[in-house]
Design an enzyme around this catalytic site. Structure first.
Site: not given
Length: 238
Positions: A25, A44, A88, A90-91, A219
């Protein structure tokens, strides 16, 4: 200056940061909303980008899942890279029965049973708070854009899957939580300890009581309303 988790130099990261959980995202946001976006981290595969939004430099970077991962990246951004503000985006899963998929929540507090804050700083409480003026700005942006949005408490859980029965009714009716995520408690606590500013907002992606949820692609790519709210708010401080 790099860290074990971030290869960026300090100059590569803006003072204001948008932080979704999903690094894909973050990539989507950089490609969709930024001009001249530069990849500043891929250690990463925790993707981070810095670019121009309406002529001002901003950074977008994933946090990963859970307080442990959010704790690492937000700590480094606040304390190693001198970031002043993180939002933040977010979901979350819904606890309140009248929430709808893709409805937006701006958190005014965060409750958690997590031991993260006690381990990090010795904090014994289980409720942390965002910067109130920043949360108010997010909510005003949502109203100005005519989006379906409400303010309230979020629950941060250390577990996505449970062997015991999760007591949604207690978390909703007694603790006052509208929904659940896995990262906000760590971000808000780290910001408070660092004396920096942070806030959190969510798009509802799961209605567990109705067994309805968004797909992984939805998402990743269908949260533009929430993203625009966060970017417009960050833009005022960039």
């Amino acid at each position: 200056m790099a860290t074990a988790h971030n290869r960026a130099d300090k100059k590569d990261i803006a003072k204001v940061v948008l932080m979704p959980g999903d690094p894909l995202r973050a990539k989507y946001i950089a490609e969709r909303f930024f001009a001249d976006a530069i990849l500043i981290n891929d250690v990463r595969n925790m993707l981070g980008y810095t670019g121009l939004y309406k002529g001002k430099w901003m950074t977008v970077m994933g946090s990963g899942m859970g307080c442990g991962s959010m704790g690492i990246y937000s700590h480094e951004l606040f304390n190693k890279y001198d970031c002043e503000m993180i939002i933040r985006a977010g979901s979350c899963g819904a606890y309140a029965q009248d929430l709808q998929l893709k409805e937006i929540i701006v958190a005014d507090s965060c409750y958690s049973e997590s031991s993260y804050a006690k381990t990090y700083s010795g904090f014994e409480g289980n409720i942390v708070y965002p910067d109130s003026s920043l949360s108010d700005e997010l909510y005003r942006q949502a109203m100005q854009q005519g989006l379906q949005c409400r303010k309230g408490r979020i629950h941060t859980s250390d577990c996505f899957y449970y062997k015991k029965k999760e007591n949604i009714e207690d978390l909703r009716d007694q603790k006052g939580c509208l929904g659940v995520d896995m990262e906000s408690f760590a971000l808000l606590h780290n910001a408070a300890i660092a004396e920096k500013r942070a806030a959190v907002l969510f798009t509802v992606s799961d209605l567990p009581q109705k067994k309805e949820k968004l797909s992984s692609i939805e998402r990743e790519r269908s949260f533009d309303g929430m993203i625009q709210i966060a970017l417009e708010t960050l833009w005022q401080h960039a």
